[in-house]
Design an enzyme around this catalytic site. Structure first.
Site, PDB file in Angstrom:
ATOM      1  N   SER A 131       3.987   4.149 -13.906  1.00 11.82           N
ATOM      2  CA  SER A 131       4.407   4.314 -12.511  1.00 11.82           C
ATOM      3  C   SER A 131       5.160   3.082 -12.026  1.00 11.82           C
ATOM      4  CB  SER A 131       3.146   4.507 -11.662  1.00 11.82           C
ATOM      5  OG  SER A 131       3.425   4.334 -10.299  1.00 11.82           O
ATOM      6  N   TYR A 156      -6.028   1.810  -9.009  1.00 11.55           N
ATOM      7  CA  TYR A 156      -5.133   2.789  -9.657  1.00 11.55           C
ATOM      8  C   TYR A 156      -3.955   2.068 -10.318  1.00 11.55           C
ATOM      9  CZ  TYR A 156      -1.058   5.799  -9.914  1.00 11.55           C
ATOM     10  OH  TYR A 156       0.084   6.408 -10.340  1.00 11.55           O
ATOM     11  N   LYS A 160      -2.716   1.528 -14.474  1.00 15.99           N
ATOM     12  CA  LYS A 160      -1.393   1.775 -15.073  1.00 15.99           C
ATOM     13  C   LYS A 160      -0.930   0.527 -15.828  1.00 15.99           C
ATOM     14  CE  LYS A 160      -0.697   6.031 -13.841  1.00 15.99           C
ATOM     15  NZ  LYS A 160      -0.864   7.084 -14.858  1.00 15.99           N
TER      16      LYS A 160
HETATM   17  N1  UFG Z   1       4.550   8.512   4.027  1.00 11.96           N
HETATM   18  C1  UFG Z   1       4.554   8.826   5.371  1.00 11.96           C
HETATM   19  N2  UFG Z   1       3.720   9.795   5.792  1.00 11.96           N
HETATM   20  C2  UFG Z   1       2.882  10.482   4.956  1.00 11.96           C
HETATM   21  C3  UFG Z   1       2.885  10.146   3.590  1.00 11.96           C
HETATM   22  C4  UFG Z   1       3.731   9.160   3.166  1.00 11.96           C
HETATM   23  O1  UFG Z   1       5.287   8.231   6.155  1.00 11.96           O
HETATM   24  O2  UFG Z   1       2.143  11.354   5.418  1.00 11.96           O
HETATM   25  C5  UFG Z   1       5.464   7.472   3.559  1.00 11.96           C
HETATM   26  C6  UFG Z   1       4.762   6.303   2.907  1.00 11.96           C
HETATM   27  O3  UFG Z   1       4.376   5.364   3.852  1.00 11.96           O
HETATM   28  C7  UFG Z   1       5.845   5.818   1.950  1.00 11.96           C
HETATM   29  C8  UFG Z   1       6.620   7.080   1.571  1.00 11.96           C
HETATM   30  O4  UFG Z   1       6.284   8.032   2.555  1.00 11.96           O
HETATM   31  O5  UFG Z   1       6.708   4.971   2.618  1.00 11.96           O
HETATM   32  C9  UFG Z   1       6.215   7.639   0.230  1.00 11.96           C
HETATM   33  O6  UFG Z   1       4.802   7.765   0.181  1.00 11.96           O
HETATM   34  P1  UFG Z   1       4.060   8.582  -0.958  1.00 11.96           P
HETATM   35  O7  UFG Z   1       2.591   8.505  -0.674  1.00 11.96           O
HETATM   36  O8  UFG Z   1       4.665   9.921  -1.123  1.00 11.96           O
HETATM   37  O9  UFG Z   1       4.453   7.765  -2.237  1.00 11.96           O
HETATM   38  P2  UFG Z   1       4.168   6.232  -2.580  1.00 11.96           P
HETATM   39  O10 UFG Z   1       5.507   5.592  -2.700  1.00 11.96           O
HETATM   40  O11 UFG Z   1       3.181   5.589  -1.713  1.00 11.96           O
HETATM   41  O12 UFG Z   1       3.415   6.487  -3.924  1.00 11.96           O
HETATM   42  C10 UFG Z   1       4.022   6.373  -5.118  1.00 11.96           C
HETATM   43  C11 UFG Z   1       3.280   7.246  -6.153  1.00 11.96           C
HETATM   44  C12 UFG Z   1       1.939   6.675  -6.490  1.00 11.96           C
HETATM   45  C13 UFG Z   1       2.043   5.200  -6.720  1.00 11.96           C
HETATM   46  C14 UFG Z   1       2.640   4.532  -5.538  1.00 11.96           C
HETATM   47  C15 UFG Z   1       2.681   3.045  -5.651  1.00 11.96           C
HETATM   48  O13 UFG Z   1       3.117   8.569  -5.672  1.00 11.96           O
HETATM   49  O14 UFG Z   1       1.471   7.294  -7.648  1.00 11.96           O
HETATM   50  O15 UFG Z   1       3.960   5.019  -5.407  1.00 11.96           O
HETATM   51  O16 UFG Z   1       3.244   2.455  -4.549  1.00 11.96           O
HETATM   52  F1  UFG Z   1       0.859   4.637  -6.950  1.00 11.96           F
END
Ligand code: UFG
Length: 346
Positions: A131, A156, A160
């Site tokens: 990831s 998590y 990884k």
């Molecule tokens: N976000 C929102 N509202 C929500 C959900 C997410 O604004 O309800 C935003 C988050 O703050 C972030 C973006 O959307 O800025 C993406 O969020 P996600 O949760 O979809 O994805 P992430 O980038 O946080 O997660 C990804 C992978 C994980 C990994 C992570 C590490 O899905 O497996 O990156 O940062 F661990």
């Protein structure tokens, strides 16, 4: 009895899950025989029906936990796959902070067990689903595979990083093993047929499932976590990769290993689009692609989020000959079509 190893057979751990099921489709379409092992702890057996509808083939399915040594021994005794794609893992960042032991036990024991049996049974190729989380809050963007990994900010993320290290060291110590770690950015969307897609349990953590559930009326309002980041519109920047494009990357990585084209026994590739997209842009893109108004509000930042991360994909483009192909708007349409299909909406 001498065993004949089958280079066209692939074991897919976690193959009933979101990325696993899409990868099973692409493998089957590329002529591979797929054996799936999954304990169904965070996935649904019905994804096999979807894979079958799309490809006309039903993968062999074994319900088992990759940490279960007896079950894994039976699997390696029964099937002569030469390659393993190891998806099976827990993946919720927040849950990993609350229950670290659960994450360390599952995510570490499973890869250790798989690698141990691969060595014992003389299987050659392992593809690990890593990831972008391993880069943490990178100093320089976009991140290349040489960008230093930052200390993990969640158990998590730590699993990884540690799994990558275990893979690297095990490959270095076993001349018959080859390994590739694919560092996924943000996988989104669904198969265009809407026969398979993401099936989050409970309240989704990730942005796109939350958007589609809000559009479907299951969630009242989407929270955009933070509008005061140092980014052009103040919301976080991510690299959203279509799940079918991502699945295709697995096929080319397996082909690279099985055909002996690896430059080193252990290789790492970023799998993203190379395009940073903000949360606001994604929300607007979803609205435009699907002709829907989303109910959303600005909410405080979410703990642990980095302001921005996106991929330099040069290595995957040049070495794997792989490129992200699907337009973001098509991906966002596929996500909404999938949500409507599983909810029985028009
Ligand atoms: N976000 C929102 N509202 C929500 C959900 C997410 O604004 O309800 C935003 C988050 O703050 C972030 C973006 O959307 O800025 C993406 O969020 P996600 O949760 O979809 O994805 P992430 O980038 O946080 O997660 C990804 C992978 C994980 C990994 C992570 C590490 O899905 O497996 O990156 O940062 F661990």
């Amino acid at each position: 009895m001498e065993r004949t190893i089958n280079s066209k057979m692939v074991l897919v751990t976690g193959g009933t899950g979101y990325i696993g099921s899409h990868t099973a489709v692409e493998l089957i379409n590329a002529g591979y025989e797929v054996v799936i092992v999954d304990n169904l702890s965070n996935s649904d057996i019905t994804s096999l029906d979807g894979v079958e509808r799309i490809t006309g083939h039903r993968p062999t399915f074994v319900e088992a936990d990759c940490c279960d040594r007896d079950a894994m021994r039976r699997l390696f005794e029964s099937y002569n796959f030469d390659s393993v794609i190891h998806f099976a893992a827990f993946k919720a960042v927040g849950e990993s902070v609350a229950e670290p032991m659960k994450y360390y036990r599952n995510n570490m024991l499973s890869i250790l067990t798989i690698l141990e049996f691969m060595c014992e049974y003389g299987r050659h190729n392992i593809l690990f689903s890593s990831s972008a989380t391993v880069y943490g809050d990178a100093d320089k963007l976009p991140v290349t595979e040489l960008t230093p990994r930052k200390p993990a900010t969640s158990p998590y993320g730590n699993t990884k990083q540690m799994a990558e290290d275990i893979l690297r060291d095990t490959v270095a110590a076993n001349s018959s093993l080859r390994g590739i770690a694919l560092r996924y950015f943000n996988p989104i969307g669904a198969h265009p047929s809407a026969h398979i897609g993401e099936l989050p349990r409970g309240v989704p953590n990730n942005l796109v499932p939350y958007i589609t559930q809000t559009a479907a009326g299951i969630r009242e309002c989407l929270s955009i976590f933070g509008d005061d980041y140092p980014t052009p519109d103040g919301s976080c920047l991510r690299d959203y990769i279509d799940v079918v494009d991502l699945a295709r990357a697995h096929v080319v990585a397996i082909e690279r290993m099985t055909s002996g084209r690896c430059k080193c026994p252990y290789e790492v590739f970023n799998v993203g689009t190379g395009n940073p997209v903000s949360v606001m842009e994604l929300v607007r893109g979803f609205e435009q692609a699907n002709g829907i108004k989303l109910n959303y509000k600005i909410a405080p930042r979410r703990a642990g989020d980095v302001a921005a991360v996106w991929a330099d994909t040069t290595l995957a483009n040049e070495e794997l000959g792989w490129h992200a192909e699907r337009e973001l708007s098509d991906t966002l349409r596929s996500a909404w079509l999938w949500e409507r299909t599983i909810r029985g909406l028009k």
